[in-house]
Write an enzyme that holds these catalytic residues in place. Structure first.
Site, PDB file in Angstrom:
ATOM      1  N   PHE A 231     -20.762  -5.597  -7.309  1.00 34.05           N
ATOM      2  CA  PHE A 231     -21.480  -4.960  -6.202  1.00 34.05           C
ATOM      3  C   PHE A 231     -22.956  -4.880  -6.617  1.00 34.05           C
ATOM      4  CE2 PHE A 231     -17.242  -2.931  -6.352  1.00 34.05           C
ATOM      5  CZ  PHE A 231     -16.740  -3.223  -5.097  1.00 34.05           C
ATOM      6  N   CYS A 342     -21.585   6.552  -4.580  1.00 27.68           N
ATOM      7  CA  CYS A 342     -22.650   7.165  -3.776  1.00 27.68           C
ATOM      8  C   CYS A 342     -22.049   7.910  -2.582  1.00 27.68           C
ATOM      9  CB  CYS A 342     -23.654   6.115  -3.315  1.00 27.68           C
ATOM     10  SG  CYS A 342     -22.949   4.770  -2.344  1.00 27.68           S
TER      11      CYS A 342
END
Length: 397
Positions: A231, A342
């Site tokens: 990612f 996140c």
């Protein structure tokens, strides 16, 4: 405070001290939502009163949102105007200039900087604004003038992407508010690496400044290492690792555009021969790398928010566990695994439990050596857990 400002009132059982002590959000179930309150135009400034009709604060109202009001100022006499914005910006700028030598950082981190729903990232003389609340959308012209009054800022770009604007009933039209936006990606120096930020076509504002300290921490144990950055976006961890002396780095992402920017960053750093990219679904690539028998000294996984809301929490935690389970077998004995989240809905303890469980289900064990958070240009609002969304766990397996 203006005599013409509308008034909203707390329900009798809602304690006004909650807001006087710093809580910045007032939800619709805490407000007397009579016809008069519901008719207030989105983004209007109003006075918040307690159940006894005593004024508490100046707020920005959006009757169409579950987040009915945002506290702007406890000073009832304050004028919420361009000068007020200038004072907020000047205070925020002073902090960033004390922290960073170069003008690349988050300038405004919403509620934590006293501007609820406003995110502003700075790229030298360009600032990218995410106006995620109706009140600041109504004051964009004042905000633009206030921003360009700051030393060195010439261009203001409004980025209208993201679900937050939709929740506020705002449009998705991005535009240059003043100045001229660069028609090529902007090189951003951080941690000795060079990142290429696409300010208009990239994710969010073009770059994630929040991971800066975690990139730096991972680079500390990357010297001479083979690094896998999953990612990767524009090469966040992999380019920092190469700057820190990594032997090689492989960046994995689903976006060809992001990987191209990562490759350009590596080229500008003179690290092209040590840098590779692989486009594909991260879960599939992790499984494929295991099938190939590959291992790395450092593996970092920094996925998007798998749990963006409480409703998505359980599915999100399963996804974080799966990432850990697939990534752990790729870490060489004595190597390092970094796992990031996140998702503000997944607090640190839940994320840590899911990650550790995934490592265990992969047949690995290890030490948790460091827990990282967003950098200090993303300050935490003490009364708003959502502002401390980023977590980074580093294990030695």
């Amino acid at each position: 405070m203006s005599v013409s400002q509308p008034v909203i009132r707390l329900k009798p059982k809602v304690r006004p001290q909650t807001f006087l002590h710093g809580v910045p959000w007032v939800y619709d179930n805490e407000i007397v939502t009579d016809r008069r309150a519901k008719k207030i135009a989105p983004g209007s400034l109003a006075i918040l009163e307690d159940a006894e009709r005593r004024p508490i604060a100046q707020v920005a109202v959006n009757p169409g949102s579950r987040l009915f009001a945002r506290i702007l100022d406890l000073d009832l006499k304050a004028e919420i105007d361009q000068s007020w914005l200038e004072r907020k910006l000047a205070r925020a700028l002073a902090l960033r200039e004390a922290l960073y030598d170069l003008p690349y950082y988050r300038l405004i981190h919403a509620e934590a900087d006293g501007l609820p729903g406003v995110v502003i990232d700075r790229f030298n003389d360009v600032v990218v604004v995410q106006a995620n609340a109706a009140w600041i959308e109504n004051m964009l012209s004042e905000l633009t003038v206030a921003l360009t009054a700051l030393p060195g800022i010439k261009t203001v770009y409004k980025n209208a992407s993201g679900r937050a604007r939709g929740l506020e009933g705002l449009d998705d039209v991005s535009e240059v508010l003043t100045g001229a936006l660069p028609d090529v990606p902007v090189p951003v120096p951080m941690n000795g690496a060079t990142y290429m930020a696409d300010l208009s076509g990239g994710q969010k504002t073009g770059l994630f400044f929040d991971q800066r300290p975690n990139h730096a921490f991972a680079a500390r144990f990357s010297k001479g290492a083979r690094v896998l950055d999953v990612f990767s976006h524009v090469g966040g961890f992999s380019l920092a690792a190469l700057a820190g002396g990594a032997k090689s780095a492989l960046a994995v992402d689903g976006s060809e555009a992001a990987l191209s920017l990562a490759a350009e960053g590596a080229r500008r750093m003179g690290k092209t021969d040590q840098f590779e990219t692989r486009k594909g679904d991260a879960f599939d690539v992790l499984a494929k790398l295991a099938e190939e028998g590959q291992t790395f000294d450092v593996v970092i996984c920094d996925p998007p928010a798998f749990a963006p809301s409480k409703k998505a929490l359980e599915a999100g935690l399963r996804a974080y566990e799966r990432v850990a389970r697939l990534a752990a077998p790729l870490v060489a004995e004595g190597g390092y695994l970094g796992l990031c989240s996140c998702s503000h809905a997944a607090d640190l303890s839940k994320f840590r439990a899911a990650s550790t469980r995934g490592i265990g289900r992969a047949g690995r064990s290890g030490q948790l050596i460091h827990t990282g958070y967003a950098g200090p240009d993303h300050p935490l609002h003490p009364q708003l857990a959502e502002s401390g969304y980023l977590k980074a766990l580093f294990y030695r397996l």
